[in-house]
Design a protein around this motif. Structure first.
Motif, PDB file in Angstrom:
ATOM      1  N   GLN A  59       0.450  -1.010  -0.160  1.00  0.00           N
ATOM      2  CA  GLN A  59      -0.156  -0.169   0.501  1.00  0.00           C
ATOM      3  C   GLN A  59       1.397   1.181   0.600  1.00  0.00           C
ATOM      4  OE1 GLN A  59      -3.254   0.189  -0.205  1.00  0.00           O
ATOM      5  NE2 GLN A  59      -2.952   2.121  -0.857  1.00  0.00           N
ATOM      6  N   VAL A  60       2.021   1.085   0.807  1.00  0.00           N
ATOM      7  CA  VAL A  60       3.134   2.279   0.708  1.00  0.00           C
ATOM      8  C   VAL A  60       4.012   2.198  -0.518  1.00  0.00           C
ATOM      9  CG1 VAL A  60       5.570   2.972   1.569  1.00  0.00           C
ATOM     10  CG2 VAL A  60       3.525   2.170   3.388  1.00  0.00           C
ATOM     11  N   TYR A  61       3.946   1.693  -1.776  1.00  0.00           N
ATOM     12  CA  TYR A  61       4.037   1.177  -2.803  1.00  0.00           C
ATOM     13  C   TYR A  61       2.861   2.071  -3.936  1.00  0.00           C
ATOM     14  CZ  TYR A  61       5.050   0.243  -7.998  1.00  0.00           C
ATOM     15  OH  TYR A  61       5.382   0.035  -8.853  1.00  0.00           O
ATOM     16  N   ARG A  62       1.614   1.927  -3.447  1.00  0.00           N
ATOM     17  CA  ARG A  62       0.697   1.951  -4.352  1.00  0.00           C
ATOM     18  C   ARG A  62       0.676   3.677  -3.890  1.00  0.00           C
ATOM     19  NH1 ARG A  62      -1.906  -2.679  -2.265  1.00  0.00           N
ATOM     20  NH2 ARG A  62      -1.848  -4.221  -3.701  1.00  0.00           N
ATOM     21  N   ASN A  63       0.849   4.227  -2.569  1.00  0.00           N
ATOM     22  CA  ASN A  63       0.238   5.837  -2.530  1.00  0.00           C
ATOM     23  C   ASN A  63       1.480   6.587  -3.327  1.00  0.00           C
ATOM     24  OD1 ASN A  63      -1.820   5.090  -1.143  1.00  0.00           O
ATOM     25  ND2 ASN A  63      -0.017   5.195   1.323  1.00  0.00           N
ATOM     26  N   CYS A  64       2.633   6.154  -2.683  1.00  0.00           N
ATOM     27  CA  CYS A  64       3.966   6.869  -3.970  1.00  0.00           C
ATOM     28  C   CYS A  64       3.609   6.550  -5.257  1.00  0.00           C
ATOM     29  CB  CYS A  64       5.211   5.755  -3.333  1.00  0.00           C
ATOM     30  SG  CYS A  64       5.837   6.304  -1.566  1.00  0.00           S
ATOM     31  N   LEU A  65       3.406   5.934  -5.719  1.00  0.00           N
ATOM     32  CA  LEU A  65       3.119   5.674  -7.322  1.00  0.00           C
ATOM     33  C   LEU A  65       1.862   6.188  -7.761  1.00  0.00           C
ATOM     34  CD1 LEU A  65       4.295   4.077  -9.902  1.00  0.00           C
ATOM     35  CD2 LEU A  65       2.238   2.231  -9.180  1.00  0.00           C
ATOM     36  N   GLU A  66       0.721   6.386  -6.831  1.00  0.00           N
ATOM     37  CA  GLU A  66       0.006   7.504  -7.184  1.00  0.00           C
ATOM     38  C   GLU A  66      -0.263   8.947  -6.722  1.00  0.00           C
ATOM     39  OE1 GLU A  66      -5.114   8.198  -5.241  1.00  0.00           O
ATOM     40  OE2 GLU A  66      -3.703   6.768  -4.565  1.00  0.00           O
ATOM     41  N   ARG A  67       0.725   8.997  -6.051  1.00  0.00           N
ATOM     42  CA  ARG A  67       0.852  10.538  -5.515  1.00  0.00           C
ATOM     43  C   ARG A  67       2.676  11.724  -6.484  1.00  0.00           C
ATOM     44  NH1 ARG A  67       0.922   9.796   0.194  1.00  0.00           N
ATOM     45  NH2 ARG A  67      -1.446   9.776   1.045  1.00  0.00           N
ATOM     46  N   ASP A  68       2.650  10.063  -7.420  1.00  0.00           N
ATOM     47  CA  ASP A  68       4.219   9.902  -7.652  1.00  0.00           C
ATOM     48  C   ASP A  68       4.918  11.188  -7.134  1.00  0.00           C
ATOM     49  OD1 ASP A  68       6.219  10.128  -9.654  1.00  0.00           O
ATOM     50  OD2 ASP A  68       5.494  11.515 -10.925  1.00  0.00           O
ATOM     51  N   GLU A  69       5.464  10.666  -5.387  1.00  0.00           N
ATOM     52  CA  GLU A  69       6.183  11.287  -4.895  1.00  0.00           C
ATOM     53  C   GLU A  69       7.043  10.258  -4.032  1.00  0.00           C
ATOM     54  OE1 GLU A  69       3.626  13.543  -1.863  1.00  0.00           O
ATOM     55  OE2 GLU A  69       3.536  14.625  -3.240  1.00  0.00           O
ATOM     56  N   TRP A  70       8.227   9.762  -3.864  1.00  0.00           N
ATOM     57  CA  TRP A  70       9.484   8.618  -3.335  1.00  0.00           C
ATOM     58  C   TRP A  70      10.128   9.926  -1.818  1.00  0.00           C
ATOM     59  CZ3 TRP A  70       7.372   4.238  -5.261  1.00  0.00           C
ATOM     60  CH2 TRP A  70       6.555   4.315  -5.809  1.00  0.00           C
ATOM     61  N   PRO A  71       9.559  10.112  -1.472  1.00  0.00           N
ATOM     62  CA  PRO A  71      10.434  11.243  -0.265  1.00  0.00           C
ATOM     63  C   PRO A  71      11.786  10.002   0.657  1.00  0.00           C
ATOM     64  CG  PRO A  71       7.506   9.927   0.925  1.00  0.00           C
ATOM     65  CD  PRO A  71       8.369   9.506  -0.520  1.00  0.00           C
ATOM     66  N   ALA A  72      11.645  10.555   0.973  1.00  0.00           N
ATOM     67  CA  ALA A  72      13.381   9.719   1.848  1.00  0.00           C
ATOM     68  C   ALA A  72      12.564   9.969   3.470  1.00  0.00           C
ATOM     69  CB  ALA A  72      14.729  10.075   2.006  1.00  0.00           C
ATOM     70  N   TYR A  73      13.267   9.952   4.626  1.00  0.00           N
ATOM     71  CA  TYR A  73      12.871  10.289   6.258  1.00  0.00           C
ATOM     72  C   TYR A  73      12.249  11.602   6.399  1.00  0.00           C
ATOM     73  CZ  TYR A  73      16.308   6.628   6.332  1.00  0.00           C
ATOM     74  OH  TYR A  73      16.778   5.109   6.347  1.00  0.00           O
ATOM     75  N   GLU A  74      11.565  12.034   7.282  1.00  0.00           N
ATOM     76  CA  GLU A  74      11.473  13.205   7.343  1.00  0.00           C
ATOM     77  C   GLU A  74      12.358  14.470   7.232  1.00  0.00           C
ATOM     78  OE1 GLU A  74      13.600  11.333  11.282  1.00  0.00           O
ATOM     79  OE2 GLU A  74      11.404  10.543   9.534  1.00  0.00           O
ATOM     80  N   ASN A  75      11.344  15.521   6.701  1.00  0.00           N
ATOM     81  CA  ASN A  75      12.682  16.819   7.115  1.00  0.00           C
ATOM     82  C   ASN A  75      12.628  17.455   8.448  1.00  0.00           C
ATOM     83  OD1 ASN A  75      12.082  16.723   4.218  1.00  0.00           O
ATOM     84  ND2 ASN A  75      10.321  17.132   3.940  1.00  0.00           N
ATOM     85  N   ASN A  76      12.028  16.970   9.697  1.00  0.00           N
ATOM     86  CA  ASN A  76      12.431  17.435  10.615  1.00  0.00           C
ATOM     87  C   ASN A  76      13.821  16.771  11.189  1.00  0.00           C
ATOM     88  OD1 ASN A  76      11.603  19.033  12.783  1.00  0.00           O
ATOM     89  ND2 ASN A  76       9.662  19.149  12.981  1.00  0.00           N
ATOM     90  N   TYR A  77      12.565  16.089  12.589  1.00  0.00           N
ATOM     91  CA  TYR A  77      13.185  15.195  13.387  1.00  0.00           C
ATOM     92  C   TYR A  77      12.514  13.780  13.711  1.00  0.00           C
ATOM     93  CZ  TYR A  77      11.569  16.779  17.485  1.00  0.00           C
ATOM     94  OH  TYR A  77      11.494  17.305  19.080  1.00  0.00           O
ATOM     95  N   ALA A  78      12.902  13.093  14.309  1.00  0.00           N
ATOM     96  CA  ALA A  78      12.467  11.896  14.702  1.00  0.00           C
ATOM     97  C   ALA A  78      13.585  11.656  16.123  1.00  0.00           C
ATOM     98  CB  ALA A  78      12.630  10.854  14.652  1.00  0.00           C
ATOM     99  N   ASP A  79      12.183  11.646  17.284  1.00  0.00           N
ATOM    100  CA  ASP A  79      13.463  10.835  18.729  1.00  0.00           C
ATOM    101  C   ASP A  79      13.611   9.638  18.618  1.00  0.00           C
ATOM    102  OD1 ASP A  79      11.665  13.405  20.293  1.00  0.00           O
ATOM    103  OD2 ASP A  79      10.706  12.350  20.417  1.00  0.00           O
ATOM    104  N   CYS A  80      15.342   9.398  18.710  1.00  0.00           N
ATOM    105  CA  CYS A  80      16.003   7.865  19.546  1.00  0.00           C
ATOM    106  C   CYS A  80      16.503   7.236  20.022  1.00  0.00           C
ATOM    107  CB  CYS A  80      17.489   8.248  18.550  1.00  0.00           C
ATOM    108  SG  CYS A  80      18.519   7.563  18.623  1.00  0.00           S
ATOM    109  N   GLY A  81      15.275   6.071  20.555  1.00  0.00           N
ATOM    110  CA  GLY A  81      15.804   5.602  21.475  1.00  0.00           C
ATOM    111  C   GLY A  81      16.638   4.311  21.805  1.00  0.00           C
ATOM    112  N   LEU A  82      16.441   3.364  22.157  1.00  0.00           N
ATOM    113  CA  LEU A  82      17.486   1.875  21.850  1.00  0.00           C
ATOM    114  C   LEU A  82      16.146   0.982  20.958  1.00  0.00           C
ATOM    115  CD1 LEU A  82      18.912   1.874  25.584  1.00  0.00           C
ATOM    116  CD2 LEU A  82      20.231   2.780  23.331  1.00  0.00           C
ATOM    117  N   PRO A  83      17.179  -0.057  21.183  1.00  0.00           N
ATOM    118  CA  PRO A  83      15.932  -0.816  20.357  1.00  0.00           C
ATOM    119  C   PRO A  83      15.158  -1.639  21.507  1.00  0.00           C
ATOM    120  CG  PRO A  83      18.626  -1.860  20.561  1.00  0.00           C
ATOM    121  CD  PRO A  83      18.821  -0.195  20.905  1.00  0.00           C
TER     122      PRO A  83
END
Length: 272
Positions: free
Chosen positions: A238-262
């Motif tokens: 479904q992620v693939y279909r969404n990207c194909l429909e929008r023609d958008e193939w993003p990398a990671y977020e443009n802001n930031y994310a919290d990082c913890g441990l496994p």
């Protein structure tokens, strides 16, 4: 050059043609699950694709097991003590780029692994009368073209898949299934077979160890594990279909994310 597009069906084509053809493969879904759509585009553009020694040996092993009459013509054996660091070694390599090159040790390893599979009673039954290396192209209810490369297409309702492994110990291989998402592969392949009108109900691994005594073990993936793999691949698809429909193939977020441990270590942290 645009990739070739095959109509839904089963084809006996070379691996190179299969990999170059249109269609969503399990490997593509792995990239979406473990990285980002941008990584998938890079992969499809041929960036970052490298064949490891293990991949090369695995490919030749499949050929040896499933197409024994032709496999010895599928590779070159590099002479002992020939180093690619020398002028002679570089010249030899340049003259043998049309096929994979194995060391004498790797060629002997493959021979031992083939013998081990052929002398395992249940593995022999799983592979008996199979059509080797079949490429399957199907279209699902969403209109998505999907593809799978089957190791062996048998006449029964079982789908066998050959896996080389360091250890066929059950606990170790279960970790391997999780790490490489073999349960996703099983669900995807079984469902693609159903879409093609091929009734396959069970997925078996033929596990062959890479070192002496080259032990072989046949493992059937539990139905509930296959179902979990199905849930995962449907999410990724479904992620693939969404990207194909929008023609958008993003990398990671443009802001930031919290990082913890496994997760397992975070549980330890909660107990401190």
């Amino acid at each position: 050059m645009e990739p070739a597009t095959y109509s839904p069906g089963i084809y006996s084509i070379a691996a190179e043609r299969y990999h170059a053809a249109s269609g969503v493969s399990k490997s593509m879904l792995d990239i979406l699950a473990e990285k980002t759509p941008a990584h998938l585009i890079a992969y499809l553009n041929g960036e970052g694709r490298e064949e490891t020694d293990a991949m090369r040996v695995g490919t030749i092993l499949h050929r040896a097991l499933l197409e024994p009459d032709t496999y010895k013509d599928a590779f070159y054996t590099r002479p002992d003590k020939l180093s690619y660091a020398t002028k002679e070694g570089k010249a030899w390599r340049d003259c043998h780029r049309d096929k994979p090159c194995l060391t004498t040790g790797e060629a002997a390893q493959i021979s031992r692994m083939v013998d081990a599979v052929h002398t395992h009673p249940f593995a022999k039954r799983l592979l008996a009368g199979a059509q080797p290396e079949q490429s399957l192209f199907v279209e699902d209810s969403h209109g998505t073209l999907r593809k799978s490369r089957l190791d062996a297409l048998t006449k029964g309702n079982v789908l066998p898949d050959i896996k080389t492994t360091e250890s066929a110990n059950l606990e170790n291989f279960e970790r391997t299934v999780s790490r490489y998402r073999y349960h996703v592969q099983a669900a995807y392949y079984l469902d693609n077979c159903q879409l093609a009108g091929i009734d396959k109900q069970s997925f078996f691994f033929i596990c062959v160890e890479k070192g002496p005594p080259y032990a072989v073990r046949c493992l059937q993936l539990l139905p509930e594990v296959v179902q979990f793999g199905r849930t995962l691949y449907q999410r990724d698809l479904q992620v693939y279909r969404n990207c194909l429909e929008r023609d958008e193939w993003p990398a990671y977020e443009n802001n930031y994310a919290d990082c913890g441990l496994p997760a397992w270590e975070m549980r330890q942290l909660e107990q401190v």
